[in-house]
Write an enzyme that holds these catalytic residues in place. Structure first.
Site, PDB file in Angstrom:
ATOM      1  N   GLU C 209      44.763  35.324  45.098  1.00  0.00           N
ATOM      2  CA  GLU C 209      43.649  36.161  44.548  1.00  0.00           C
ATOM      3  C   GLU C 209      42.388  36.064  45.292  1.00  0.00           C
ATOM      4  O   GLU C 209      42.504  35.149  46.408  1.00  0.00           O
ATOM      5  CB  GLU C 209      43.384  35.727  42.983  1.00  0.00           C
ATOM      6  CG  GLU C 209      42.922  34.386  42.744  1.00  0.00           C
ATOM      7  CD  GLU C 209      42.874  33.776  41.163  1.00  0.00           C
ATOM      8  OE1 GLU C 209      43.812  34.599  40.555  1.00  0.00           O
ATOM      9  OE2 GLU C 209      41.736  33.153  40.879  1.00  0.00           O
ATOM     10  N   HIS C 247      38.309  33.428  36.712  1.00  0.00           N
ATOM     11  CA  HIS C 247      38.170  31.978  37.345  1.00  0.00           C
ATOM     12  C   HIS C 247      37.236  31.812  38.072  1.00  0.00           C
ATOM     13  O   HIS C 247      36.660  32.590  38.885  1.00  0.00           O
ATOM     14  CB  HIS C 247      39.538  32.201  38.463  1.00  0.00           C
ATOM     15  CG  HIS C 247      40.798  32.129  37.607  1.00  0.00           C
ATOM     16  ND1 HIS C 247      41.987  32.482  38.271  1.00  0.00           N
ATOM     17  CD2 HIS C 247      41.487  31.687  36.526  1.00  0.00           C
ATOM     18  CE1 HIS C 247      43.155  32.345  37.500  1.00  0.00           C
ATOM     19  NE2 HIS C 247      42.537  31.770  36.453  1.00  0.00           N
TER      20      HIS C 247
END
Lengths: 289, 380, 289, 380
Positions: C209, C247
């Site tokens: 990511e 995150h």
């Protein structure tokens, strides 16, 4: 041959602009040591007796290809100077400074254990390979080139023994003062390993003293791994427990560890004869050679 | 530098370690008042910077004011291992069910601090260490990480400390490590750390040694060191900046460099004499330092002869000799024979310069020591 | 075969007495994981669902011969728990905890780099070797034994991909959630090395990511050192710079490092095809096998 | 959490870093008074938590009270990158001869902090980093040792900082590291650090980001975070404990797990739509959380359709479905179409339970996203 230092060592002096640093840099240079730079923050671009000064050790090492440092920085700033030298990186760092706080040395020791740099000292007279180079404050005149390696926790006691060795015609490969502090870089075992690996060192003198258990560990190493003969001396047989005898590390603990008896017994167990007087140590070296 | 018990307890209490109520007093009457104030039973404890005070009669338990008076009478002014007791700490005795030992010291070999915990507190821990090393759990601490909570817990649980107080004991251990770290302590211990019936922990004694080399950055602790007790000669030597240790013999010793001075002491013993002191004069040997060193050694009434042993090194022997000559002329009378031995660079020139009206010159360390031992034994 | 964990792993759960720890210990045990102990300070001597609890990890490891830990300790105490596990020592430590301060993790990371322990996480779903053992909070039902290794910075995205893999008959050797924090133990390269060395893993899925440069480093490793084929997926193509996307580690920097474009380009350069959708990733894996 | 410039400067000043005299004001008249007080030239600076304020017209230099008034008039109330300016800092302009850059940030790859020094301050440092990486000296710091004095000196001298100010600059770098360490900062920088003609250094700007995960142990900094500015929806989402980021599109997105939600955004884009937001609802999917999430998404007027994407995992699909049904019945009217896709454990059971009067159910992530994009484009 020799250990740690020789005529090719390229030396940077940390604290070269201070009184001691300046004086001993002259002495080292006169002895023939290849002092290539000084390092003092804020003094970069200056010269001391023709030696260029840099602001950082890394800068000095890069510009002058230095591989060795001698540290004359006062105790309050010494740990930082040592960490800087260890980080440069260099092959050998010799810390002359006396009186560095133990916690600072614990940090420096931790850092040194992560590097391949040999750290000698602190609170030591230095390292000398006679006729090649001296690092530190040892009096060069009393040393002579020869076959005997010497490692000692003490300064003037080293000189006493060396003086006898030299006057009896027993020159030295290298003499290493490892220093009288509780936490030091190179210890007896480290120095003995280097001497054992040096083909020119035919006998070793090891001058220990009360405090800690380095001599006992050295005795184990001598007994198990060394072929080169070792003669020992241990200072402080008459020291009372709990009193610091000059050196921060020279203290018999209340529980009775660190005594001269224990160290002498360990060395003799390892077939390393211990002299009762400095002259007797030199007698033992004569026996070996 | 060793702190007094009462000083160490103040440091501990400020850091949050529980200590018993106590008062520091200097007279018998104050001691009785203090005992009344803290309650009975109370302990009257000599404040001198030595270990083993209990065994030597420096601690007494008292149950009323008369006993407190009697105990103070006995302890104040007594000599413990050569130190006079000027003050006593009067302290509430703790009603305990367990006595633990906790401490932090420097592990020289490992170059790092080590925390220690034992359930065998209240006794001579060094004897426990020698006889039953497993009874003391040692947890080495990486100084750059600092002591982590789990390390303190691990030591405490592995020592077998009761789970009811384990958390508090672990917290004391971490606090001691914090003091070790913040105050440049070289040795710090609580013995005993008492556990009460209602699961509280109390530091009944307190030992704290501070690194002399770090006093420059510990101004508060350095101040408490100034109010020094003990030997006057050691205080005077300290003032002059000498490393000095007083011993029991009659041969005074002055030299340069710790190893060489220790060796000189050992040789005095080897040749049948008894060293009166260790005195390291340090680098160089200017007249003033030589005079100061001799003043300290001569001030010790036991001294019958002095051996003066200098290895020249960078400082040349002739300079040293001139310093010695100049220093000795400053004394109206030289109270004991002085034997001088010079070695190293320009030693011979130096020995020729020395004034033999004032000193005896010997060429070797061995002969110098032998001559001083002879003088001390009355042979001339 | 598998990596990191198998049916022989002996697992201690740190924080077993907490709500999450208790719940997931049950789930792990039901899946077949060999949970041999819990570790919670002050709870030694108790049992949780028949599993003995110890006060220290070292005590648990000694008594139950544990080699693996799963950590469910709350963020404020998690770093201490991780340091304890690393010091025990163990072979594998899996940190599930989300929200550990970065500085605490910097300390833990430093410690981990000095040990041989594999640290996985924190802020990760765990590690599973289907039909053998699962460590953490992964839903066991969706996994199946097979030939595909999977490594991912994300939890539910992993499940999404695994669900597709399993429903198309592509089982897994091991799936490793490495976690979405900026500082993590095992990174893509570490996991890829393990899969490369595992003879049973015939293809690898790597779910990256935005944020950081781990995917770029992984791409270099794939291009230079890996024979096992890798299919990639990168989440966050539409994420704006400077915003943390859930995150702590999923953030494109203001200067434009850590973008999905950069990661996709690096992987494709290394001949690791990147799917535009999760299903496309599974298509690529089908192409490999 | 990013501090405002004035908050960061207060932190810096408390730590001993020189900053210009300044006043924080909220009205035009106060701005003029503040400018009179700090003297001319003065800078009027928008206090919003975004970078690049200067370029965007958020900073003006003024030479008298009228100019100050005009600048404040212009800046107060303006929108900078979507944030309204409510306060300006009026600050004495520094007469400088050099502009440096100093900062400390986390090097993710190395897992350790890194200090940065450059003589190319006063410009966009990220552009310098991209074009001339050697113009920024980076010194990695071992976090367990902490930054040593020599490390700061090394960075400063290697960056080519003038020797006359090198010591002061090194000291600023160590202070920034100290703040990084003590205050749980993730990023901290001074750009420019101005050097005056008489060799003083002054922090003319101040950036400080604090680790959100460490706010529990930084109560003072957490407090300054509470007085948050900016987007109301982001504030509301924060209150509900959602990770939420607002974007420019019209397809609202709710999902669980950062990676899966990001993927859902990417798929919206992939299928020709434009995501309106990132919203991670976290673990489980109780009715209340679902209702809160939908409330936040519906409150965004741009949203024309919502895709709700949950991967069941440990929480089973049937439980999730019940939560969604319950949440949706709480709304009198559902303002936009909602497409739901459930996956994972018990997903099929879940999809059967869902109330299709209220939501559209799709079996795959791809079809759910496509359907939501269609809805947003007005196709039904």
């Amino acid at each position: 041959m020799s250990i740690l230092v020789d005529a090719d060592s390229r030396v940077v002096v940390q604290g070269i602009t201070g009184g001691e640093g300046k004086f001993h840099t002259r002495q080292m240079t006169e002895y023939g040591t290849n002092v290539v730079a000084g390092a003092v923050p804020g003094r970069g671009g200056q010269e001391v007796d023709g030696t260029p000064v840099y602001d950082t050790v890394a800068g000095a090492a890069r510009a002058e290809d230095a591989d060795t440092s001698v540290v004359f920085v006062p105790p309050a700033f010494a740990a930082d100077a040592l960490l800087e030298a260890l980080d440069a990186p260099l092959d050998l760092v010799v810390a002359i400074t006396e009186g560095i706080p133990q916690q600072d040395m614990a940090t420096v020791y931790r850092k040194a254990s992560e590097t391949d740099t040999h750290l000698v000292g602190p609170n030591c007279p230095g390292v000398i390979t006679p006729d090649e180079a001296k690092l530190g404050i040892l009096p060069g005149d009393i040393f002579a080139d020869g076959d005997v390696g010497l490692v000692s926790r003490s300064g003037t006691l080293t000189y006493q023994v060396v003086d006898s060795l030299t006057s009896r015609g027993l020159g030295q490969t290298t003499a290493v003062g490892i220093g009288g502090d509780p936490i030091i870089g190179t210890d007896f075992v480290d120095a003995l390993e280097l001497f054992e690996a040096d083909p020119d060192t035919r006998a070793v003198v090891m001058c220990g003293e009360i405090g800690g258990e380095d001599e006992e560990e050295a005795a184990r190493y001598i007994g198990e791994r060394m072929d080169t003969p070792v003669a020992g001396f241990i200072a402080g047989r008459t020291a009372p427990p709990g009193k610091r005898m000059g050196h921060a590390g020279a203290i018999v603990s209340g529980s009775g560890t660190g005594t001269a008896e224990s160290k002498i017994a360990a060395l003799e167990e390892a077939s390393a004869p211990v002299g009762d007087t400095p002259e007797e140590v030199v007698d033992r070296v004569e026996d070996f050679l | 530098m060793k702190l007094h018990e009462h000083q160490a307890k103040e440091v501990f209490a400020d850091a949050g370690i529980p200590v018993p109520e106590s008062r520091l007093v200097a007279t018998v009457e104050e001691a009785a008042e203090a005992a009344e104030a803290v309650g009975y039973p109370a302990a009257v404890k000599a404040q001198v910077r030595v270990g083993g005070r209990g065994k030597a009669g420096g601690i007494e338990l008292v149950d009323d004011a008369d006993e407190a008076r009697a105990a103070a009478e006995e302890i104040l002014g007594m000599e413990l291992k050569g130190l006079r007791v000027d003050e006593v700490l009067v302290e509430a005795a703790v009603d305990f069910v367990d006595e633990l030992y906790v401490g932090v010291t420097m592990d020289r070999g490992a170059g790092e601090p080590v925390a220690m915990v034992s359930t065998r507190g209240g006794v001579d821990i060094e004897a426990v260490a020698a006889e039953e090393p497993d009874a003391i759990v040692r947890e080495g601490v990486d100084p750059v990480f600092g002591m982590q909570p789990y390390e303190a817990r691990k030591a405490v649980y592995e020592a077998g400390v009761d789970r009811a107080v384990a958390g508090d004991v672990a917290s004391v251990v971490r606090t001691l490590y914090g003091l070790w770290d913040d105050d440049d302590a070289t040795e710090i211990e609580v013995n005993p750390l008492m556990v009460t019936a209602d699961d509280e922990v109390v530091a009944a004694d307190a030992v704290m040694n501070v690194d002399d080399d770090a006093l420059f950055r510990q101004p508060e602790l350095a101040e408490s060191a100034e109010a020094t007790d003990g030997d006057n000669l050691e205080a005077k030597a300290d003032e002059y900046g000498f490393d000095y240790v007083r011993l029991d013999g009659d041969v005074g010793i002055v030299g340069n460099g710790a190893g060489l001075v220790m060796t000189t002491l050992d040789l005095v013993d080897y040749y049948g004499g008894a060293p009166a002191n260790f005195l390291d004069i340090g680098g160089g040997a200017k007249a003033e330092r030589v005079a100061n060193a001799l003043e300290v050694v001569f001030a010790d009434d036991s001294v019958e002869a002095v051996v003066f042993n200098i290895f020249g090194g960078i400082t040349r022997g002739d300079e040293v000799a001139r310093g010695i000559n100049e220093a000795l002329t400053q004394f109206d009378e030289i109270p004991t024979p002085v034997v001088v031995r010079l070695a190293g660079t320009n030693a011979e020139e130096g020995m020729e310069i020395l004034n033999t009206d004032l000193v005896t010159v010997e060429a070797t360390l061995e002969s110098a020591v032998q001559r001083a031992v002879d003088y001390a034994e009355g042979e001339t």
